[in-house]
Motif scaffolding. Structure first.
Motif, PDB file in Angstrom:
ATOM      1  N   LYS A   1      11.296   4.215  34.213  1.00 60.48           N
ATOM      2  CA  LYS A   1      11.899   5.172  33.179  1.00 60.48           C
ATOM      3  C   LYS A   1      11.457   6.546  33.809  1.00 60.48           C
ATOM      4  O   LYS A   1      11.915   7.593  33.445  1.00 60.48           O
TER       5      LYS A   1
ATOM      6  N   MET B   1       4.120  10.560  22.950  1.00 60.26           N
ATOM      7  CA  MET B   1       4.391   9.134  23.457  1.00 60.26           C
ATOM      8  C   MET B   1       3.951   8.858  24.635  1.00 60.26           C
ATOM      9  O   MET B   1       4.261   9.410  25.650  1.00 60.26           O
TER      10      MET B   1
ATOM     11  N   LYS C   1       3.842   6.299  27.677  1.00 57.96           N
ATOM     12  CA  LYS C   1       4.882   5.237  27.943  1.00 57.96           C
ATOM     13  C   LYS C   1       4.614   4.490  29.391  1.00 57.96           C
ATOM     14  O   LYS C   1       4.515   5.189  30.325  1.00 57.96           O
TER      15      LYS C   1
ATOM     16  N   TYR D   1      10.602  -2.609  26.972  1.00 57.56           N
ATOM     17  CA  TYR D   1      11.766  -3.095  26.172  1.00 57.56           C
ATOM     18  C   TYR D   1      11.139  -3.168  24.648  1.00 57.56           C
ATOM     19  O   TYR D   1      10.015  -3.310  24.589  1.00 57.56           O
ATOM     20  N   ASP D   2      11.915  -2.914  23.666  1.00 55.03           N
ATOM     21  CA  ASP D   2      11.465  -2.987  22.319  1.00 55.03           C
ATOM     22  C   ASP D   2      10.335  -2.319  22.043  1.00 55.03           C
ATOM     23  O   ASP D   2       9.346  -2.680  21.016  1.00 55.03           O
ATOM     24  N   GLY D   3      10.020  -1.328  22.547  1.00 51.32           N
ATOM     25  CA  GLY D   3       8.763  -0.325  22.554  1.00 51.32           C
ATOM     26  C   GLY D   3       7.460  -0.879  22.868  1.00 51.32           C
ATOM     27  O   GLY D   3       6.338  -0.363  22.902  1.00 51.32           O
TER      28      GLY D   3
ATOM     29  N   ASN E   1       5.229   1.268  24.808  1.00 48.66           N
ATOM     30  CA  ASN E   1       4.963   2.631  24.099  1.00 48.66           C
ATOM     31  C   ASN E   1       3.887   2.711  23.344  1.00 48.66           C
ATOM     32  O   ASN E   1       3.521   1.822  22.756  1.00 48.66           O
TER      33      ASN E   1
ATOM     34  N   GLU F   1       5.285  11.645  27.153  1.00 51.16           N
ATOM     35  CA  GLU F   1       6.447  12.326  26.692  1.00 51.16           C
ATOM     36  C   GLU F   1       6.186  13.414  25.521  1.00 51.16           C
ATOM     37  O   GLU F   1       5.280  12.792  24.348  1.00 51.16           O
ATOM     38  N   LYS F   2       6.593  14.375  25.491  1.00 52.37           N
ATOM     39  CA  LYS F   2       6.403  15.316  24.327  1.00 52.37           C
ATOM     40  C   LYS F   2       7.040  14.682  23.205  1.00 52.37           C
ATOM     41  O   LYS F   2       8.051  13.957  23.169  1.00 52.37           O
ATOM     42  N   TRP F   3       6.468  14.834  21.843  1.00 56.77           N
ATOM     43  CA  TRP F   3       6.988  14.138  20.505  1.00 56.77           C
ATOM     44  C   TRP F   3       8.610  14.838  20.339  1.00 56.77           C
ATOM     45  O   TRP F   3       8.751  16.110  20.617  1.00 56.77           O
ATOM     46  N   ALA F   4       9.568  14.007  20.265  1.00 54.48           N
ATOM     47  CA  ALA F   4      10.681  14.563  19.847  1.00 54.48           C
ATOM     48  C   ALA F   4      11.135  14.301  18.333  1.00 54.48           C
ATOM     49  O   ALA F   4      10.984  13.323  17.833  1.00 54.48           O
TER      50      ALA F   4
ATOM     51  N   GLU G   1      18.590   9.135  15.363  1.00 58.19           N
ATOM     52  CA  GLU G   1      19.011   8.807  16.524  1.00 58.19           C
ATOM     53  C   GLU G   1      20.205   8.123  16.995  1.00 58.19           C
ATOM     54  O   GLU G   1      20.738   7.427  15.975  1.00 58.19           O
TER      55      GLU G   1
ATOM     56  N   SER H   1       9.731   0.655  16.677  1.00 61.95           N
ATOM     57  CA  SER H   1      10.385   0.787  17.959  1.00 61.95           C
ATOM     58  C   SER H   1      11.156  -0.234  18.370  1.00 61.95           C
ATOM     59  O   SER H   1      11.623  -0.328  19.356  1.00 61.95           O
TER      60      SER H   1
ATOM     61  N   GLU I   1      20.668   6.013  24.782  1.00 67.92           N
ATOM     62  CA  GLU I   1      20.250   6.408  23.539  1.00 67.92           C
ATOM     63  C   GLU I   1      19.624   7.804  23.802  1.00 67.92           C
ATOM     64  O   GLU I   1      19.278   8.462  24.502  1.00 67.92           O
TER      65      GLU I   1
ATOM     66  N   PHE J   1      18.398  11.435  20.968  1.00 67.62           N
ATOM     67  CA  PHE J   1      17.481  12.153  19.616  1.00 67.62           C
ATOM     68  C   PHE J   1      18.455  13.400  19.409  1.00 67.62           C
ATOM     69  O   PHE J   1      18.775  13.985  20.098  1.00 67.62           O
TER      70      PHE J   1
ATOM     71  N   GLU K   1      16.809   7.598  26.658  1.00 73.76           N
ATOM     72  CA  GLU K   1      16.886   6.714  28.130  1.00 73.76           C
ATOM     73  C   GLU K   1      18.004   5.950  27.983  1.00 73.76           C
ATOM     74  O   GLU K   1      18.766   6.002  27.164  1.00 73.76           O
TER      75      GLU K   1
END
Ligand code: ATP
Ligand code: MG
Ligand code: MG
Length: 383
Positions: free
Chosen positions: A104, A144, A146, A152-154, A157, A181-184, A189, A214, A254, A256, A267
């Motif tokens: 990722k 987040m 990661k 997969y399925d969080g 994370n 990753e910065k929070w979105a 979604e 997630s 996917e 946001f 992603e």
């Protein structure tokens, strides 16, 4: 009827099983590489399947020897083995694309080169507390954390709410390669299924996904209460992101949707995707039909990707008891305009995707009214 090449599929879980349903309708032989009684093999009677793992090089060579085109229902495959067989068998999408997408962080770096908007991110080199604390100062909290790979399925994370969470976050993930990753702060979604053909990049309409812990729980197709301009913008972003990769087939993208109506890519997956299951009942070509047609250079009339009737998809997850998921499926049998899919995956662990239900109706409002009792039942709010 055309004389179809033989397709080889890496992985025979629920996505492979639904792909097999499409292959069966067109007399396409698809040889599956997975364990003996994998869900996709159960609905395919020929003797071309291979027993083994899609992570194992020898098994993959064996599969490649039996088919004309290789594809995958999962991105966590041995891309070096794919690279090795690529001179002898077509690999769709390209092993290069799968190699980038399965990591990722590499995926983000690649998409950044194509100016695809994404949440800001930082690579961790040492997985140390000091390093993450410094990143926390730069990106702010929450952030987040990661895993770059095998996510997969969080799983992979960890939401780091403040500096105090750093030790426990690293304890959970420190033996994996990481980025932050910065929070979105999203209001919704969104997801788009993109179909890359030999000379086109097509998209299904924009859908709304609802994740719980997630894991995707619900998909609303089309997305509720978004303007056609956001729908078009999301489809365009998704197509642009997929155009950055080589090869043919379906990709799940996917995104946001932020408060100011701007979009960030979360992603993408180099395969058929959970957010596209609704297409089986709601569109004249499903994502599975489209994937096979794309990799085999068969026609895909673009209007066949339109939604004929609004749809809602509810994932059936394994619950607290071994048969909780079957109770939800059983209840759905009595619901009008509901289609029940069970994957025959064996043991139901909590959170494991065991099946799904799709409801379609003339309006989204009616679809919601039909689906709500099933959601309440699944959430334990009704008996
Ligand atoms: P998948 O099963 O979709 O492959 P995954 O394990 O690869 O999941 P992501 O898709 O990266 O994980 O994240 C899972 C979910 O976590 C997202 O759908 C979103 O709800 C939430 N999430 C991820 N990244 C962020 C972020 N930067 N800010 C806020 N929420 C996030
Ligand atoms: Mg993922
Ligand atoms: Mg995801």
């Amino acid at each position: 009827m055309f004389n179809s090449p033989v397709v080889g599929l890496l992985g025979g879980g629920q996505l492979g099983r639904m792909l097999m349903e499409s292959a069966n309708r067109l007399n396409i032989q698809m040889n599956v590489l997975d364990s003996e009684n994998a869900p996709a093999k159960q609905i395919s009677g020929h003797d071309g399947h291979v027993t083994g793992s899609f992570k194992d090089r020898a098994s993959l060579r064996e599969l490649a020897a039996t088919c004309d085109v290789l594809t995958a229902e999962i991105e966590h495959v041995d891309t070096y083995a794919l690279e090795e067989v690529a001179p002898r068998v077509k690999v769709e999408p390209s092993w290069r694309s799968i190699r980038i997408i399965q990591d990722k962080f590499m995926q983000k770096e690649h998409l950044a080169k194509f100016k695809i908007p994404q949440a800001e991110y930082r690579e961790l080199e040492y997985n140390s507390r000091d390093e993450l604390a410094k990143i926390g100062e730069e990106l702010g909290y929450p952030l987040m954390l990661k895993s770059k790979t095998l996510a997969y399925d969080g799983r992979g994370n960890f939401k780091v709410k403040s500096k105090a969470d750093i030790p426990v976050a690293l304890e959970a993930l420190e033996d994996r390669p990481l980025y932050a990753e910065k929070w979105a702060y999203f209001k919704m979604e969104l997801a788009v299924i993109v179909v890359k053909t030999k000379d086109d990049v097509l998209s299904f309409p924009t859908v709304e996904t609802v994740q719980e812990d997630s894991i995707c729980k619900l998909v609303y197709a089309p997305a509720r209460n978004i303007s056609s301009s956001i729908d078009n913008k999301a489809q365009e972003l998704a197509r642009n992101a997929v155009a950055a990769f080589e090869g043919k087939g379906v990709f799940g993208v996917e995104m946001f949707l932020l408060e100011d109506d701007s979009l960030l890519l979360c992603e993408l997956a180099s395969r058929i995707h959970n957010s596209g299951h609704y297409t089986i009942e709601a569109c004249s070509l499903s994502q599975f039909d489209a994937h096979l047609r794309a990799i085999l250079d068969l026609p895909i009339p673009p209007s066949s990707l339109n939604i004929r009737e609004p749809a809602i998809m509810l994932n059936i997850l394994g619950g607290s008891n071994p048969d909780s998921h079957l109770k939800v499926a059983d209840r759905a049998l009595s619901v009008p305009n509901a289609t029940v899919h069970l994957y025959s995956k064996g043991d139901a662990r909590p959170g494991r995707k065991m099946g799904h239900i799709t409801v379609t109706a003339p309006t989204m409002h009616e679809a919601e009214a039909t689906m709500q009792p099933l959601i309440d039942f699944m959430d334990g709010k009704t008996q």
